[in-house]
Write a protein that holds these residues in place. Structure first.
Motif, PDB file in Angstrom:
ATOM      1  N   TRP A 103       0.810  -1.214   0.000  1.00 27.77           N
ATOM      2  CA  TRP A 103       0.000   0.000   0.000  1.00 27.77           C
ATOM      3  C   TRP A 103       0.845   1.266   0.000  1.00 27.77           C
ATOM      4  CZ3 TRP A 103      -5.037   0.435  -0.901  1.00 27.77           C
ATOM      5  CH2 TRP A 103      -5.795  -0.745  -0.846  1.00 27.77           C
ATOM      6  N   PHE A 104       0.295   2.307  -0.633  1.00 28.18           N
ATOM      7  CA  PHE A 104       0.893   3.637  -0.661  1.00 28.18           C
ATOM      8  C   PHE A 104      -0.177   4.648  -0.301  1.00 28.18           C
ATOM      9  CE2 PHE A 104       3.634   1.067  -3.131  1.00 28.18           C
ATOM     10  CZ  PHE A 104       4.905   1.592  -2.958  1.00 28.18           C
ATOM     11  N   PRO A 137     -13.392   0.984   7.075  1.00 29.59           N
ATOM     12  CA  PRO A 137     -13.621  -0.460   7.252  1.00 29.59           C
ATOM     13  C   PRO A 137     -15.088  -0.881   7.177  1.00 29.59           C
ATOM     14  CG  PRO A 137     -12.042   0.330   8.860  1.00 29.59           C
ATOM     15  CD  PRO A 137     -12.632   1.550   8.188  1.00 29.59           C
ATOM     16  N   GLU A 138     -16.007   0.030   7.476  1.00 28.20           N
ATOM     17  CA  GLU A 138     -17.431  -0.299   7.456  1.00 28.20           C
ATOM     18  C   GLU A 138     -17.980  -0.516   6.045  1.00 28.20           C
ATOM     19  OE1 GLU A 138     -19.426   2.881   9.519  1.00 28.20           O
ATOM     20  OE2 GLU A 138     -17.981   2.784  11.155  1.00 28.20           O
ATOM     21  N   VAL A 139     -17.365   0.107   5.039  1.00 30.82           N
ATOM     22  CA  VAL A 139     -17.898   0.025   3.681  1.00 30.82           C
ATOM     23  C   VAL A 139     -17.164  -1.009   2.824  1.00 30.82           C
ATOM     24  CG1 VAL A 139     -18.736   2.398   3.737  1.00 30.82           C
ATOM     25  CG2 VAL A 139     -16.482   1.920   2.747  1.00 30.82           C
ATOM     26  N   ILE A 140     -16.128  -1.616   3.378  1.00 36.89           N
ATOM     27  CA  ILE A 140     -15.292  -2.560   2.647  1.00 36.89           C
ATOM     28  C   ILE A 140     -15.868  -3.967   2.754  1.00 36.89           C
ATOM     29  CG2 ILE A 140     -12.942  -3.544   2.562  1.00 36.89           C
ATOM     30  CD1 ILE A 140     -13.287  -0.512   1.724  1.00 36.89           C
ATOM     31  N   TYR A 148      -7.714  -3.262   5.611  1.00 40.51           N
ATOM     32  CA  TYR A 148      -8.029  -1.836   5.593  1.00 40.51           C
ATOM     33  C   TYR A 148      -7.815  -1.198   6.965  1.00 40.51           C
ATOM     34  CZ  TYR A 148      -9.584  -1.450   0.793  1.00 40.51           C
ATOM     35  OH  TYR A 148      -9.610  -1.381  -0.574  1.00 40.51           O
ATOM     36  N   GLU A 149      -8.111  -1.921   8.021  1.00 43.88           N
ATOM     37  CA  GLU A 149      -7.842  -1.400   9.359  1.00 43.88           C
ATOM     38  C   GLU A 149      -6.341  -1.213   9.570  1.00 43.88           C
ATOM     39  OE1 GLU A 149      -9.922  -4.355  11.626  1.00 43.88           O
ATOM     40  OE2 GLU A 149     -11.833  -3.279  11.480  1.00 43.88           O
ATOM     41  N   ALA A 150      -5.535  -2.156   9.073  1.00 37.91           N
ATOM     42  CA  ALA A 150      -4.080  -2.050   9.185  1.00 37.91           C
ATOM     43  C   ALA A 150      -3.541  -0.884   8.352  1.00 37.91           C
ATOM     44  CB  ALA A 150      -3.422  -3.362   8.765  1.00 37.91           C
ATOM     45  N   VAL A 151      -4.092  -0.687   7.156  1.00 36.67           N
ATOM     46  CA  VAL A 151      -3.683   0.437   6.308  1.00 36.67           C
ATOM     47  C   VAL A 151      -4.011   1.755   7.016  1.00 36.67           C
ATOM     48  CG1 VAL A 151      -4.139   1.659   4.128  1.00 36.67           C
ATOM     49  CG2 VAL A 151      -3.849  -0.816   4.126  1.00 36.67           C
ATOM     50  N   LEU A 152      -5.196   1.852   7.578  1.00 39.98           N
ATOM     51  CA  LEU A 152      -5.582   3.061   8.322  1.00 39.98           C
ATOM     52  C   LEU A 152      -4.642   3.316   9.499  1.00 39.98           C
ATOM     53  CD1 LEU A 152      -9.466   2.975   8.552  1.00 39.98           C
ATOM     54  CD2 LEU A 152      -8.061   4.816   7.643  1.00 39.98           C
ATOM     55  N   ALA A 153      -4.345   2.294  10.262  1.00 42.77           N
ATOM     56  CA  ALA A 153      -3.462   2.439  11.404  1.00 42.77           C
ATOM     57  C   ALA A 153      -2.072   2.926  10.957  1.00 42.77           C
ATOM     58  CB  ALA A 153      -3.353   1.131  12.174  1.00 42.77           C
ATOM     59  N   GLU A 154      -1.604   2.376   9.861  1.00 49.24           N
ATOM     60  CA  GLU A 154      -0.271   2.736   9.352  1.00 49.24           C
ATOM     61  C   GLU A 154      -0.214   4.191   8.880  1.00 49.24           C
ATOM     62  OE1 GLU A 154       3.641   1.596   7.582  1.00 49.24           O
ATOM     63  OE2 GLU A 154       2.231   0.068   8.237  1.00 49.24           O
ATOM     64  N   PHE A 155      -1.249   4.663   8.199  1.00 52.55           N
ATOM     65  CA  PHE A 155      -1.202   5.984   7.574  1.00 52.55           C
ATOM     66  C   PHE A 155      -1.901   7.073   8.381  1.00 52.55           C
ATOM     67  CE2 PHE A 155      -0.931   3.615   3.291  1.00 52.55           C
ATOM     68  CZ  PHE A 155       0.459   3.593   3.350  1.00 52.55           C
ATOM     69  N   LYS A 156      -2.502   6.724   9.493  1.00 51.91           N
ATOM     70  CA  LYS A 156      -3.297   7.678  10.277  1.00 51.91           C
ATOM     71  C   LYS A 156      -2.539   8.967  10.596  1.00 51.91           C
ATOM     72  CE  LYS A 156      -6.205   7.831  14.379  1.00 51.91           C
ATOM     73  NZ  LYS A 156      -6.692   7.074  15.516  1.00 51.91           N
ATOM     74  N   ARG A 157      -1.293   8.846  10.936  1.00 53.84           N
ATOM     75  CA  ARG A 157      -0.527  10.027  11.342  1.00 53.84           C
ATOM     76  C   ARG A 157      -0.275  11.003  10.193  1.00 53.84           C
ATOM     77  NH1 ARG A 157       3.918   5.993  11.251  1.00 53.84           N
ATOM     78  NH2 ARG A 157       5.337   6.680   9.623  1.00 53.84           N
TER      79      ARG A 157
END
Length: 159
Positions: A103-104, A137-140, A148-157
């Motif tokens: 992911w990017f 994550p709710e719409v996936i 998607y939860e992991a991608v969000l956690a990674e890019f949240k900052r």
């Protein structure tokens, strides 16, 4: 039947955020995924690096060229998901058990009018929208939610 022996399909994905910090999602045309949304993603071609693949998939699925994107960060590691048992053997000609996704994250520098779901034939999305990151994550489709939860956690900052 066990499909543990099957490899993961290499895939690149792109989390595109706009100036308001909202995330792009498209609704897949695929009838088996009707009603579910996803970020642009797809297979990595032979000899293609992950960044190039992610930008290619973004352009193919949205019409958004690399000149309209500021790439902010790659994910620190690939993320894996397994297909549900009812899809293994049917998707990707039965060659894979799931995907290894690279992911990017990027910022959209264009305007909504620059988005063209018909830029590639055949189109993969029939609709698109911007969503709050927390609701992603709710719409996936359920079997991709952990990724998607992991991608969000990674890019949240960065969002």
């Amino acid at each position: 039947m066990s499909f543990d022996h099957l490899p993961y399909r290499r895939c690149a994905g792109f989390m595109l955020v706009n100036a308001e910090g909202l995330v792009f999602v498209g609704q897949r045309i695929d009838p088996t995924a009707h009603g579910f949304w996803q970020m642009p993603q797809g297979g990595i071609d032979k000899g293609e690096d992950t960044r190039t693949a992610a930008l290619r998939e973004l352009e193919e699925e949205t019409g958004i060229g690399a000149h309209l994107v500021e790439v902010i960060a790659p994910a620190s590691k690939p993320l894996l998901y397994d297909l549900p048992p009812e899809l293994v053997g049917k998707v990707w000609k039965g060659k894979y058990r799931g995907q290894e996704q690279h992911w990017f994250l990027g910022r959209f520098l264009g305007e909504d009018a620059d988005i063209n779901l018909e830029a590639h034939d055949p189109a993969e999305f029939n609709e698109w929208r911007w969503v709050e990151p927390a609701t992603l994550p709710e719409v996936i489709i359920p079997f991709k939610r952990a990724v998607y939860e992991a991608v969000l956690a990674e890019f949240k900052r960065f969002i």
